[in-house]
Design a protein around this motif. Structure first.
Motif, PDB file in Angstrom:
ATOM      1  N   UNK A  29     164.386-103.055  13.914  1.00 36.54           N
ATOM      2  CA  UNK A  29     163.503-101.969  14.337  1.00 36.54           C
ATOM      3  C   UNK A  29     162.080-102.174  13.807  1.00 36.54           C
ATOM      4  N   UNK A  30     161.986-102.675  12.578  1.00 34.32           N
ATOM      5  CA  UNK A  30     160.672-102.956  12.008  1.00 34.32           C
ATOM      6  C   UNK A  30     159.971-104.072  12.799  1.00 34.32           C
ATOM      7  N   UNK A  31     160.727-105.092  13.161  1.00 33.60           N
ATOM      8  CA  UNK A  31     160.159-106.182  13.951  1.00 33.60           C
ATOM      9  C   UNK A  31     159.721-105.684  15.321  1.00 33.60           C
ATOM     10  N   UNK A  32     160.532-104.820  15.943  1.00 35.12           N
ATOM     11  CA  UNK A  32     160.169-104.265  17.243  1.00 35.12           C
ATOM     12  C   UNK A  32     158.880-103.459  17.145  1.00 35.12           C
ATOM     13  N   UNK A  36     155.533-104.376  19.214  1.00 34.40           N
ATOM     14  CA  UNK A  36     154.878-103.407  20.101  1.00 34.40           C
ATOM     15  C   UNK A  36     153.418-103.208  19.704  1.00 34.40           C
ATOM     16  N   UNK A  37     153.158-103.196  18.423  1.00 32.83           N
ATOM     17  CA  UNK A  37     151.789-103.048  17.935  1.00 32.83           C
ATOM     18  C   UNK A  37     150.956-104.255  18.367  1.00 32.83           C
ATOM     19  N   UNK A  38     151.511-105.454  18.233  1.00 29.65           N
ATOM     20  CA  UNK A  38     150.805-106.658  18.656  1.00 29.65           C
ATOM     21  C   UNK A  38     150.566-106.638  20.164  1.00 29.65           C
ATOM     22  N   UNK A  39     151.542-106.139  20.924  1.00 33.73           N
ATOM     23  CA  UNK A  39     151.390-106.072  22.373  1.00 33.73           C
ATOM     24  C   UNK A  39     150.264-105.113  22.761  1.00 33.73           C
ATOM     25  N   UNK A  40     150.184-103.995  22.068  1.00 37.26           N
ATOM     26  CA  UNK A  40     149.160-102.997  22.385  1.00 37.26           C
ATOM     27  C   UNK A  40     147.757-103.501  22.060  1.00 37.26           C
ATOM     28  N   UNK A  47     156.046-112.696  24.908  1.00 38.13           N
ATOM     29  CA  UNK A  47     156.530-111.411  25.420  1.00 38.13           C
ATOM     30  C   UNK A  47     158.051-111.326  25.454  1.00 38.13           C
ATOM     31  N   UNK A  48     158.716-112.451  25.556  1.00 37.54           N
ATOM     32  CA  UNK A  48     160.181-112.443  25.609  1.00 37.54           C
ATOM     33  C   UNK A  48     160.793-112.019  24.276  1.00 37.54           C
TER      34      UNK A  48
END
Length: 77
Positions: A29-32, A36-40, A47-48
């Motif tokens: 969950x921490x990695x997710x 998500x923060x990096x994606x934003x 992305x995979x």
């Protein structure tokens, strides 16, 4: 081809005790969150990896639920 971490395949997860599953869930969950923060912010290169981490989390929840319902036994039993 399965998507996800090689360490968190269902066969390995079934060998983990409950505390280890909770620990792996917390790390995933921490990695997710970080992905998500990096994606934003536009810094995510792979992305995979988002998809793989989501599936890892789902696998962990599935194993935990199977044990709760008594479908599979935990390794301590």
């Amino acid at each position: 081809m399965a998507i996800g971490s090689k360490d968190l395949n269902p066969a390995n997860l079934r060998g983990f005790d409950q505390d280890r599953l909770v620990e792996e869930l917390k790390k995933a969950k921490e990695e997710l969150f970080n992905l998500r923060f990096q994606s934003a912010t536009g810094q995510l290169e792979n992305n995979m990896r988002l998809r793989a981490v989501k599936r890892d989390i789902a696998r962990i929840y599935t194993i935990m639920r199977e044990r709760e319902l008594g479908i599979t036994a935990s390794p301590e039993a």
